[in-house]
Design a protein around this motif. Structure first.
Motif: not given
Lengths: 445, 445
Positions: A34, A66, B223
């Motif tokens: 990410v 991501e 996330r």
């Protein structure tokens, strides 16, 4: 958290720009997917393409999946040679691959997919609506046969879990792949190897069919506190699973959409997009609004003689209309949110509209005391009374419109977040002008 | 799903009202806690109290924890005898207990807690801010010592997991309870018993301190795709965990708050509350708006001679102001959402405001062509030109205000969702009136 990653971001981009590709790759391999995705986002299109070409496909696939702005990942995929894109798609989780390929144009999609090693799963996912459980799910599930023992189940999980990113539930299926239960990992861990899984499996709390709307899926998972929900077909066959992280993304995205629509912005405007995109997204709404504004202004035109005679009318006109718009927006925000949360059952509509009318009238009286008082001081008691009456009536109308319009649109199966605010403010503007100017003409002139 | 539960809801309430308590209990014991919570919600206060008194505390505790309107659960707890309330609190997960007790008044809270068997954990949680990681976490975690083997770890999990509702991660701690790693269950399941956990534990992706804001926690979990995140103190000691289901609730609640505030409604108005609560929540904003409306109307007053001379001014005045308000709200919705998602880094502000001014000016030109054209037809080319100029300028101002106001409030650490829309529309109203009436006075009269 990754303060380290944050610090490296400029370095990584600089390394790439300086052509120090080997150093770029070495650092990138060391990052969370990410965080690498954020680095890719900060690059321009050409730089991103260079980076993705240089990275091994198992790394770039995760980073592309991501990326915060999906469009960038899609454009990159489309710009690659089909074989390279296919290598990346091969490495990607099937649901991420389907998400990215979904929005490419059909030839582009086919060009990449025909070079992919095994496209069956991605093809199956592409057939579902993007905003449904089917569009959200992955087909990668850990399954155990209901006839197995705990020991055999552990062996099966060992085999399957290696390729899987993270799994939170083990599904028990019969020989025909029908879902029959869930295997709590804690019980599996603590069971003697010869114990049959049927003895300690649990009934699944919830299942969804692939056509189920993604917002429903999110709400069900939050309601039943499950980290993943099995997707089954009408016959009960296990097709895949939707996990909590997809669902958090859905809720965040829906929030953005609702707020943008409430503000009169097209739901698919990218928050960080260019000014030209923003104009394309917003101008249609402004034109709709211009049309309705002229409709409201035509009321003013009808009464323009009254305004010429009594200048205070022009002063109080926007106040009455504006207060109506605000009260209407308040009622609208509450109603839209109740509908979105599924809190409105059939038959409750009249009660909801009724409550909002009462709230509007009460707030109208409170506002009328102030505005009417000022009107009195400005132009005498009769004018004050007209201002007060117009205020009360317009805020009552605002409460009605703020609750009725979204409930009515919902009945017509139109997303109430979309057009409600235009209708409500048009309504309150027209009524505000008409009430004040009409009563003044009738009683004062 | 539970269509069954939905069908039984009326029956359950009817059984209770008919005094058929035994049948009520028998059915209730068979339901999911969240469905029973819905039944309790549909009852009035006295009926709910009767139901909770009749149900065993291990059942009522879960149902109260799941009730959609927390206030109802709190009131019920407060209305019970302290010993009964304490029995329920004893059965509740510590984080749920802290959530409900948090909002009781201090004596009430103390009366219940002093009858609770072991209050240490609840007391500790009550010390944290309700909207922080500490306020969200449970102290119930499954831990394994880093010196343990896989076999010992399984034994430890068996002991701890019995009392725990659901667990998704096993935390590895050292002798002083410092978090040193996570134990992937799939590796644990498939490891030989004599293997040391240090050999296959993973570094935790993320940890948070208890003072971390709950929205941040939600965003981090989405996330990094983790189902639960460990909460540690500044020294790295493990305090508890926050799980994905809490986080989905947070995101839903924040969405409601943002949308209500954007609509000028106090964030803590209960969506299904009474009309009196709604008036209390909304009237203050309407008064603020009334004040600003008078400020804008005073501009009209200054130019009232111009309006008397040219009736078209009164007609076009609300159009220019209204279009500004709409364009400003569009820019505001996008900016507020970017800020909420943490997408605005320091130094980017000028670029964001600049983009919105450009969007406003371009949309202004597009709107001016239409409005100016109609103005020309109504009152001649010069009037059309004044209308067009006022439109372009006011939409430019709207873009500026829509982006600048929330960014400025954010700098002052005021939640930009709260007061932005009042400021922005006041600004666009005043500018709209001033631009149109001022230019008309200067050029036409």
């Amino acid at each position: 958290m990754s303060p380290r990653a944050a610090k490296q971001k400029p370095n990584l981009a600089e390394l790439l720009r300086a052509g120090r590709i080997d150093e770029f790759i070495a650092l990138a391999l060391d990052m969370e997917a990410v965080d690498l995705a954020d680095v890719l986002s900060s690059l321009d299109d050409d730089e991103r393409l260079t980076a993705v070409r240089a990275l091994p496909p198992e790394v770039s696939s995760e980073a592309l999946a991501e990326m915060p702005e999906e469009e960038h990942a899609e454009d990159t995929l489309a710009a690659l040679e089909p074989e390279q894109a296919a290598d990346i798609v091969d490495e990607m989780a099937d649901d991420d691959a389907a998400d990215l390929l979904q929005d490419l144009d059909p030839e582009e999609q086919e060009r990449i997919l025909s070079a992919v090693e095994d496209r069956t799963e991605v093809d199956r996912l592409l057939a579902y609506d993007e905003e449904s459980a089917g569009g959200l799910m992955t087909t990668h599930v850990v399954t155990v046969l209901d006839a197995a023992t705990a020991g055999e189940a552990i062996e099966a999980i060992r085999r399957q879990a290696e390729e899987m990113e993270g799994f939170y539930q083990v599904f028990v299926v019969d020989g025909a792949h029908h879902l029959v239960g869930l295997l709590p990992l804690k019980d599996l861990v603590t069971s003697p190897p010869e114990r049959g899984v049927r003895e300690f499996m649990e009934a699944p709390d919830i299942t969804v069919t692939p056509d189920r709307d993604q917002e429903d899926v999110a709400r069900l998972m939050a309601r039943y506190n499950v980290p993943s929900v099995p997707v089954v077909d009408a016959g009960g066959m296990l097709l895949g699973r939707v996990t909590f992280d997809d669902v958090i993304d859905v809720v965040e995205a829906e929030t953005t959409e609702d707020l943008l629509q409430f503000g009169g912005v097209s739901a698919d405007e990218e928050l960080g997009g260019s000014w030209a995109e923003a104009v394309r997204s917003r101008l249609p709404w402004l034109y709709v609004n211009l049309l309705t504004a002229f409709a409201a202004a035509s009321v003013v035109l009808v009464f323009s003689d009254a305004i010429r005679e009594l200048k205070w009318l022009a002063v109080f006109m926007p106040i009455i209309a504006g207060m109506g718009g605000n009260a209407g927006t308040q009622a609208l925000a509450v109603s839209v949110r109740r509908i979105a949360l599924g809190q409105v059952s059939a038959g409750e509509e009249i009660g909801i509209v009724g409550k909002e009318v009462v709230v509007g009238l009460v707030n109208g009286i409170a506002s009328a005391l102030v505005a009417g008082g000022i009107g009195w001081m400005a132009a005498g008691p009769q004018f004050g009374a007209v201002v007060a009456l117009a205020m009360v009536a317009n805020l009552g109308v605002a409460g009605f419109a703020g609750a009725f319009v979204p409930l009515f649109l919902e009945r017509l199966r139109i997303d109430p977040a979309i057009a409600s605010s235009v209708f409500v403010t048009t309504f309150t503007d027209m009524c505000g002008f008409f009430l004040l100017l009409g009563m003044a003409t009738h009683f004062l002139l």
